[in-house]
Structure formats: structure tokens, C-alpha cells
Design a protein around this motif. Structure first.
Motif, PDB file in Angstrom:
ATOM      1  N   PHE A  38     -27.774  58.933  -8.244  1.00 35.44           N
ATOM      2  CA  PHE A  38     -26.032  58.912  -7.886  1.00 35.44           C
ATOM      3  C   PHE A  38     -25.293  58.693  -9.389  1.00 35.44           C
ATOM      4  CE2 PHE A  38     -26.933  55.756  -4.287  1.00 35.44           C
ATOM      5  CZ  PHE A  38     -26.981  56.705  -3.427  1.00 35.44           C
ATOM      6  N   PRO A  57     -29.322  63.031  -4.148  1.00 33.60           N
ATOM      7  CA  PRO A  57     -30.081  61.771  -3.396  1.00 33.60           C
ATOM      8  C   PRO A  57     -29.955  62.100  -2.014  1.00 33.60           C
ATOM      9  CG  PRO A  57     -27.769  61.490  -4.278  1.00 33.60           C
ATOM     10  CD  PRO A  57     -28.049  62.861  -4.404  1.00 33.60           C
ATOM     11  N   ILE A 111     -35.471  58.428  -0.929  1.00 31.87           N
ATOM     12  CA  ILE A 111     -35.780  56.575  -1.539  1.00 31.87           C
ATOM     13  C   ILE A 111     -34.996  56.150  -0.491  1.00 31.87           C
ATOM     14  CG2 ILE A 111     -34.747  55.206  -3.596  1.00 31.87           C
ATOM     15  CD1 ILE A 111     -35.505  57.240  -4.899  1.00 31.87           C
ATOM     16  N   MET A 128     -32.917  52.489   0.009  1.00 31.77           N
ATOM     17  CA  MET A 128     -31.710  51.988  -0.621  1.00 31.77           C
ATOM     18  C   MET A 128     -31.437  50.512  -0.012  1.00 31.77           C
ATOM     19  SD  MET A 128     -29.260  52.899  -4.073  1.00 31.77           S
ATOM     20  CE  MET A 128     -28.147  51.594  -4.910  1.00 31.77           C
ATOM     21  N   PHE A 165     -28.169  48.340  -0.960  1.00 29.77           N
ATOM     22  CA  PHE A 165     -26.483  47.248  -1.992  1.00 29.77           C
ATOM     23  C   PHE A 165     -26.843  46.208  -1.276  1.00 29.77           C
ATOM     24  CE2 PHE A 165     -26.731  51.842  -0.618  1.00 29.77           C
ATOM     25  CZ  PHE A 165     -26.387  52.415  -1.864  1.00 29.77           C
ATOM     26  N   MET A 222     -24.144  47.262   3.103  1.00 25.40           N
ATOM     27  CA  MET A 222     -23.160  49.049   3.381  1.00 25.40           C
ATOM     28  C   MET A 222     -23.658  49.312   4.844  1.00 25.40           C
ATOM     29  SD  MET A 222     -21.355  49.470   0.933  1.00 25.40           S
ATOM     30  CE  MET A 222     -19.987  48.276  -0.069  1.00 25.40           C
ATOM     31  N   LEU A 223     -23.231  48.385   5.898  1.00 30.79           N
ATOM     32  CA  LEU A 223     -23.774  48.604   7.024  1.00 30.79           C
ATOM     33  C   LEU A 223     -22.497  49.798   7.606  1.00 30.79           C
ATOM     34  CD1 LEU A 223     -25.516  45.363   8.526  1.00 30.79           C
ATOM     35  CD2 LEU A 223     -26.598  47.844   7.738  1.00 30.79           C
ATOM     36  N   PHE A 224     -22.733  50.899   7.975  1.00 33.63           N
ATOM     37  CA  PHE A 224     -21.561  51.166   8.361  1.00 33.63           C
ATOM     38  C   PHE A 224     -20.860  50.614   9.147  1.00 33.63           C
ATOM     39  CE2 PHE A 224     -24.746  54.852   7.138  1.00 33.63           C
ATOM     40  CZ  PHE A 224     -24.529  55.024   6.436  1.00 33.63           C
ATOM     41  N   PRO A 225     -19.225  50.065   9.567  1.00 31.41           N
ATOM     42  CA  PRO A 225     -19.617  49.654  10.825  1.00 31.41           C
ATOM     43  C   PRO A 225     -18.985  49.753  11.829  1.00 31.41           C
ATOM     44  CG  PRO A 225     -17.280  50.470   8.741  1.00 31.41           C
ATOM     45  CD  PRO A 225     -19.035  50.789   8.410  1.00 31.41           C
ATOM     46  N   ARG A 227     -32.863  49.272   7.916  1.00 29.18           N
ATOM     47  CA  ARG A 227     -32.319  50.669   7.486  1.00 29.18           C
ATOM     48  C   ARG A 227     -33.034  51.057   6.691  1.00 29.18           C
ATOM     49  NH1 ARG A 227     -26.559  51.948   6.342  1.00 29.18           N
ATOM     50  NH2 ARG A 227     -26.883  51.514   4.735  1.00 29.18           N
ATOM     51  N   ALA A 228     -33.110  50.297   5.362  1.00 32.06           N
ATOM     52  CA  ALA A 228     -33.312  51.072   4.389  1.00 32.06           C
ATOM     53  C   ALA A 228     -34.668  50.980   4.579  1.00 32.06           C
ATOM     54  CB  ALA A 228     -33.177  50.012   2.804  1.00 32.06           C
TER      55      ALA A 228
END
Lengths: 428, 366
Positions: free
Chosen positions: B61, B81, B86, B88, B90, B94-97, B155-156
Motif C-alpha cells: 500500500f 497488493p 499476503i 492482512m 486490520f 475491516m470485515l465487509f459489512p 479471512r486473512a
């Protein structure tokens, strides 16, 4: 007993009712304590509430009432109204109704009200004015049997449709104005029927209004979305400057903006003259494309005027989306396009819906821009409402058109709430 | 680093990496860092020390102003990215709501074009791994902070990344949950053998989880070593002070031989210390002594250094007492005294003798 916030049990009994230290039930105690605060809050909003009721709710209610209840005929032709109340519309009314009408017209003549009656009837039956005025002038010389006398005077009195219209107009609640507003009328048997083709204008104007509003909304969205995104993502200093540019139209008088558009778009205006100088359009102003006083002019100016109404709700939603979502999506392997399509865009949908709803509702009822820039084929339904209020003085029809507009807006609002949820509506 | 480690090329390598945002200041100053496969490395430092910038450069980033970053032998400076593979985690999950837990986990697999059956199996395995098997259909907003954190970790990991980065992932959890998650992440690392680069400003978190810790300050790695070395053998006073509790005594070196030096404190007392980071005889230095290594009124003969002082304040902390003592030229010399019956003789205003072994006291940069 008052219930507050579901604290009170549905069936209070001594065992499950909480009591305060002094023995009063807790719910009542709470109500006592909060009453002052609630009263204060109510007093704070009271002036605004009164203002809204007096200058907004009451006039609108009165106007809407006018669309189903126009008292002129009932008051000016009281006897006829009474006789027609029981008429079954099967055949021409009897001699008693004719006699009552002649009596009413005699009275009306003394009050100089015949013209008014004629004008009112003319709204629903074209040519009724001269029929009434003619009859009113001769009331003195008319003799029984009045049915024959009136028919001799003018054959129109033998048309059952005229009598159906008199009956409709004299009713306490009539649908005739709403029928008129959607280009329908009643035939000689009292059935709902479309008006002759050359008189059908309202439906067409309604469609055009909805269609134009949809077009304006569709143009505002792609124009406003990137700007809103920039506003939400630029550093504060730059975004403030951009915000001022977005809001500038809000701070300029509407009339000035519209005049500016005329200066730009007219056939010898800035735009076409420049294009002509570059050789793209004809030097002869008469042969240049017409960009103003038609649909194009209305469209361009309204998109400009309503663009901030699209940008601001979008901006306020985008502002709440942390840029880390995009980073998360990228780190999970999504391309920037996928990130936008699957992660960013879905989260801006409430903003899109709010902006689109706002722009659509505002443009459905927009008056001044189409009135000044619309010419003949760029006018919208609100211009027709104004026409009926100012020129043709058919207030009932204007009220009916307005009522339909209000209904369309409420339906839209209901749909929005159903699909997106009104909670997500954020402005600025 | 041992000989066999240096023979194999490092898994992740920063080579002379510099980063500047404004062209005037370097946020990261000539960073050289090698991370081996399967390692749990923590970048620890105060805010603004360059640790997050380093992580962001690794994630892709941020672009290094100078230097190269290698992942598995390949220079990744120009790789976007989404192509780096990789994972990541956060800071705020930062889960998609607008997606359910399952859809969130499916996202990295979908963009990789993995078939439905494999995808379902991977998602199930990932959810089992963080013990959230029955939560797949929920939206992130319906989960607690700890559960959201676990989903973010799952998720990562679900797409089996080459490297996992974590940017202060536990920052928004309360203390108890944070400690529990520390163990969970540590166990995941041990069981899966993944390589983790973890950023935090919380030193106890770093000590708990890491194989090695890189302490950042002012854009430079101050010390890179195991948690124990970092605590027991800090190489400069920043590290000594940043990791754990520490007494700082300023003084002047009067003699130095065989790695041991004599230091005159500002009140004139002379004590012995390990000469770790001193410029030579006559130079100013800062002595670093851990509070728990200080003995009050010592009796053992091997405690060579003794200074006297007055107790200024005593704080009762249950399992131990903490006393602030005016001694050695400072009025806030801290000692920790275990709460045994013997400790109760300490009282405010009392004169005491403080003693420590020479090897527990390190002479560092002033």
C-alpha cells in the motif's frame, strides 16, 4: 396507567409491580419525574409546530379538499342540487329539476353569479358557459313547462352529460376532478370514459414529468458520484474548496442561474457561437440546433440545479466508509475494479438511493426552471398546476393534479423505505 | 543469527529500504531486516516510529522511496497488493459489512476463481479453526468484537497466503479479550506454521506472542532480538525504557575493564555496571536496572552495589508493593517488593539500603 418504554407489566399485580421508595408504582413515579422534561421539550417545538400547521398543513389540506369538494355549484344552485341528489341518471331529469334550475338561475342573476356558475361548469363540460349565460339572461321570459322552454332555448339542455356534470359538481365528494386530471370524464350514462384524443394532455404531461425526472436522476448520478468520491477522499483543505464549488449553485439565486443558462444555450449564445466560430455548427442562427426553450434546456438546467442534492447524500455516506475496506479487499486479492464493484459500490447504495430519491422528488415538483427554460415541450406537471391556478382558475383540477403528484411522491418514499430503509437516509 | 540460518536466503527481506512522504523527512531510515519462514516477528514501537509504514510497504500500500523488498527471493516492489498473496488483518477488522461471515471468507477465494466445492471446504476449515463454525450466515454487525476479530483472522488465512500481516489487530478489544486473542493467534501461528509480521505498540503483547521483536524508534530498528534478550539485555536506553519497567540513573564512567565499568552517580555514589553502550572513561551514561532486580536492605555478600535512600511513596498492588525511593540522584527510583510478610516492614519516610548485582545493571547511552 401510562406505560413507559415497556417497563409496565401488561397485567400489573402487587407481586410484579416495582414500587419506588415512597410506595408509588415505579412506572408512575418515572412518568411524574419525566413529565416536566417532556412538557419542556414540547413547548420548545410548539412555535414551529404551530407555524407548520398554519402555513403548511392547513393550506395543503384545504387545497386537497377542494379537489373533491368544490362548493360553488352547491351554493349557487341550491334547489337544483337538492332535486338532483336523488336523480338516477337513467333519463333526462324531470320537470321539477328544470323548474328548480330556472328558480336558482333567477336568484343567481340577481346576485350576478351566473357567469361564475358558467365558468365553473365550463371546466368539466366545454361550452357550458354560453349555455348557462344564455339561460340566465332569459330567466325572466321563461315560462312553464321549463324543460321545454330551456330545450327550445338551447338544445344542449337535452344532453344528459350536462346534467351528470351538474350533479357531479354539486356533490359533497366528487371524483370528477380526479377523473379530469387523468384525462377521463363521464359519458351520457355516467360511465367513466376517456376524453377525446385532442384533449388528452395530463396523462402525457405526467408521463413526461416522471420520465424527465428519471432522466435527470440518471444524469445526476454518474455526474455526482465521482465528485462525491473526491470530496470524501481528498485531504481536508482540498475537499473544502471542492465543497464550496459544489455548494456555489446553492448560494446563487435560482433566477440568475437560469438566466445564465439562457445566455449560454440560446441560439446566438456563448456555446453555439463558439461552436460556430470553430465550424461545428452553422453560422446562421436560424439553422443552429435549439438548446433552450425546449426539453434540452429544461434537462441541462435542472441537472445543474439538482446536482448538489445528489452529491451531498452520496458524500455523507462515502465519508463513513473507511479507506481500509478497499485496502482489505486489495490485500485479499481483488483488482481495483473488483474492489469498487464488490466492496465500495455496495456500501454506497444507501447514498445512491437517498440522492436519487431526493433528486427525483425535487424534479417531479420543479416549477421555475421548466417554466422559464421549457418553452412549449419542456414544461412539466407543476407548470400545468400553476396554469390552472393562475389562468384557467380551475383550482379543483389543480388540486387534483397536485394530489396525484403528492401521492406519487409518497409512494416513492414508501418504496424507498421498503427497499433501502429510511434510517439510512443521510443528508449532508 | 546462526550459521545455518544465514546460509538459506531469508523468506522476507528489506534491503536498504527508505521511505519519505514529504521529501524532507525519512519516516523509515535505511531499513535492513530479514525474516525467516515460519517466524512470528513483531514490529514494536511508539506511534510515528515507522513500524506501520514498514508493514504497509510490505503489504504494497506504500511504495519505498528507495530500496527493495523481497518475498521468497522475488523482488515485490512493483507487484500490486492483490498479486502479492499476503493476508492482512486490520486494526478495526475491516470485515465487509454488507456481506455475511461466509461471504467475507469467500471473497478472497472467489477473486482467485476457486471452484465452489473447494471454496466451501476451505471456508468451513477456516471457520472451524477460529471456532466460529455456526456463525457463517451472520453479518459482521451481529458479532461481538472478539468474534469479528476471529473472522478477520480467518479471512486473512483462508486463501493460504505466503505471509500474514497484522496491524495492531487487538487494539480495539478490551484487556481480557485481548489477552485471550493473543494466545489464540500464537497457537494458530504454531499449528499452521505460517509466517507472521505483527505490528503493535503494546510491549506485553509483543513479549507474549513473538519469536523475535524489532523495536522501532525514529524510523530505525533500535534492537532486533528475542523477547527474553530484549528484556534482559537491552542495547540502548530507549529499548530499556520502552520494554518493561526500568530505573534510569544518570552518571559518569570513571573506570572500565573487561566489559565492566564503574559509574559515579550524580550524588557521588559509585557503583559497578556492565559496560554495554558507553563511550569510554569520562563519558556520560545512563544506568538501567529492572525494579525487580533490586533488593531492599540486602544481606547476601554477592550483592556488590549498595546505595542508601528514603522511601517517598508506597503503592499497594496486591501481589506486590511498589515503592518510589529517593536515591542515587533521583526521587523516583522504583522497586518491586513481593507481597510476603517480610515486605510489610516498608514504610513511607523510612531509610533503606538498595542493592543489586553488577550483572543486573547495564550502562547504556546517556
Amino acid at each position: 396507567m401510562t406505560t413507559l418504554g415497556g417497563l409496565a407489566p401488561s397485567k400489573p399485580s402487587s407481586s410484579d409491580t416495582l414500587v419506588a421508595a415512597d410506595g408509588t408504582p415505579l412506572v408512575r413515579k418515572l412518568a411524574q419525574v419525566t413529565r416536566r422534561a417532556r412538557l419542556k421539550a414540547f413547548l420548545l417545538v410548539l412555535p414551529l409546530l404551530l407555524f407548520i400547521v398554519v402555513v403548511f398543513v392547513l393550506p395543503i389540506a384545504q387545497m386537497l379538499w377542494l379537489s373533491v369538494n368544490e362548493p360553488t355549484i352547491r351554493q349557487d344552485l341550491p334547489r337544483t342540487t337538492a332535486r338532483l341528489a336523488t336523480w338516477d341518471r337513467q333519463e333526462l331529469p324531470g320537470e321539477d329539476v328544470f323548474a328548480a334550475l330556472v328558480e336558482d338561475l333567477k336568484d343567481a342573476r340577481e346576485r350576478q353569479a351566473v357567469g361564475r356558475i358558467g365558468a365553473m361548469m365550463n371546466h368539466v363540460y366545454s361550452g357550458a358557459r354560453s349555455v348557462f349565460v344564455g339561460a340566465g339572461r332569459r330567466t325572466g321570459s321563461l315560462a312553464a313547462p321549463y324543460s321545454k322552454a330551456l330545450l327550445d332555448l338551447d338544445a344542449t339542455w337535452g344532453d344528459p352529460r350536462l346534467w351528470i356534470m351538474i350533479q357531479s359538481m354539486s356533490q359533497h365528494t366528487t371524483s370528477i376532478h380526479y377523473l379530469n386530471a387523468v384525462d377521463r370524464t363521464l359519458d351520457e350514462r355516467g360511465n367513466i370514459t376517456p376524453v377525446p384524443e385532442n384533449q388528452r394532455i395530463h396523462i402525457w404531461i405526467f408521463w413526461r414529468t416522471l420520465w424527465m425526472s428519471a432522466l435527470i436522476t440518471c444524469m445526476c448520478l454518474p455526474l455526482g458520484y465521482p465528485v462525491a468520491y473526491l470530496l470524501a477522499s481528498l485531504p481536508l483543505r482540498t475537499s473544502n474548496l471542492l465543497m464550496i464549488c459544489v455548494l456555489l449553485p446553492f448560494w446563487t439565486a435560482l433566477l440568475v442561474r437560469i438566466t445564465a443558462w439562457i445566455a449560454i444555450l440560446q441560439s446566438d449564445g456563448v456555446l453555439l457561437s463558439s461552436l460556430a466560430a470553430l465550424g461545428f455548427v452553422d453560422m446562421d442562427t436560424a439553422k443552429r440546433p435549439q438548446l433552450v426553450y425546449n426539453m434540452t434546456g429544461t434537462l441541462v438546467a435542472m441537472v445543474h440545479v439538482l446536482l448538489p442534492s445528489m452529491i451531498l447524500p452520496l458524500y455523507s455516506v462515502m465519508k463513513t466508509i473507511p479507506p481500509s475496506y478497499a485496502r482489505a479487499a486489495r490485500s485479499l486479492g481483488a483488482t481495483s475494479l473488483t474492489t469498487f464493484r464488490r466492496i465500495y459500490f455496495p456500501q454506497t447504495i444507501p447514498g445512491i438511493a437517498a440522492g436519487a430519491l431526493l433528486v427525483f422528488i425535487l424534479s417531479v415538483g420543479y416549477y421555475i426552471t421548466p417554466a422559464l427554460l421549457g418553452g412549449k415541450d419542456g414544461v412539466l406537471i407543476s407548470n400545468f398546476i400553476a396554469l390552472h391556478v393562475e389562468s384557467s382558475l380551475n383550482w379543483s383540477l389543480a388540486a387534483a393534479l397536485g394530489g396525484l403528484l403528492l401521492m406519487a411522491t409518497l409512494i416513492l418514499y414508501w418504496l424507498f423505505n421498503k427497499i433501502v430503509g429510511i434510517d439510512s437516509l443521510k443528508m449532508g | 543469527m546462526t550459521a545455518d540460518q544465514s546460509a538459506a536466503p531469508p523468506y522476507v527481506q528489506f534491503k536498504d529500504v527508505q521511505k519519505s512522504y514529504d521529501g524532507r523527512h525519512l519516516v523509515v531510515k535505511t531499513l535492513n531486516l530479514a525474516i525467516s519462514k515460519g517466524e512470528f516477528l513483531t514490529l514494536l514501537g511508539p506511534s510515528g516510529s515507522g513500524k506501520t509504514t514498514t508493514l504497509m510497504m510490505l503489504a504494497g500500500f506504500e511504495v519505498p522511496t528507495h530500496g527493495d523488498i523481497f518475498l521468497a527471493g522475488e523482488a515485490i516492489g512493483k507487484v500490486p497488493p492483490n498479486k502479492r498473496g499476503i493476508g492482512m488483518v486490520f486494526q478495526n477488522y475491516m470485515l465487509f459489512p454488507h456481506m455475511t461471515v461466509e461471504e467475507n471468507l469467500a471473497f478472497p477465494l472467489e477473486v482467485r476463481g476457486i471452484d465452489k466445492a473447494t471454496m466451501a471446504a476451505k471456508i468451513k476449515r477456516a471457520l472451524d479453526m477460529v471456532s466460529l463454525a455456526s456463525f457463517g450466515a451472520r453479518k459482521p454487525a451481529q458479532l461481538s468484537g472478539g468474534q469479528q476479530q476471529r473472522v478477520a483472522v480467518a479471512r486473512a488465512l483462508v486463501f493460504e497466503p505466503r505471509l500474514v500481516l497484522m496491524d495492531e489487530p487487538l487494539g480495539s478489544l478490551d484487556k481480557q479479550l485481548r489477552e485471550q486473542m493473543q494466545y489464540e493467534i500464537k497457537h494458530l501461528h504454531e499449528n499452521l506454521g505460517i509466517t507472521v509480521v505483527y505490528v503493535t505498540h503494546d510491549q506485553s503483547e509483543a513479549l507474549t506472542m513473538s519469536d523475535r521483536i524489532a523495536v522501532f524508534n525514529d524510523g530505525v530498528i533500535q534492537q532486533l532480538s528475542t523477547p527474553a534478550d530484549l528484556y534482559e539485555a537491552p542495547v540502548n536506553s530507549f529499548v530499556a525504557h520502552f520494554i518493561g519497567e526500568n530505573n534510569k540513573l544518570p552518571g559518569k564512567v570513571t573506570a572500565q575493564s573487561n566489559g565492566v565499568c564503574r559509574v559515579a552517580l550524580t550524588d557521588g555514589t559509585e557503583v559497578g555496571a556492565l559496560a554495554v553502550n558507553v563511550a569510554g572513561i569520562g563519558a556520560m551514561t545512563t544506568l538501567s536496572i529492572r525494579p525487580e532486580r533490586v533488593e531492599v536492605n540486602p544481606t547476601a555478600p554477592e550483592i556488590a552495589n549498595r546505595i542508601s535512600g528514603t522511601i517517598e511513596e508506597i503503592i499497594y498492588l496486591g501481589d506486590h508493593l511498589r515503592a518510589f525511593i529517593r536515591a542515587g540522584g533521583t526521587d523516583s527510583f522504583v522497586i518491586k517488593s513481593p507481597n510476603r510478610t517480610r515486605s510489610h516492614h516498608l514504610a513511607k519516610g523510612q531509610n533503606v539500603v538498595l542493592g543489586w548485582k553488577t550483572e543486573d545493571c547495564r550502562a547504556l547511552d546517556p
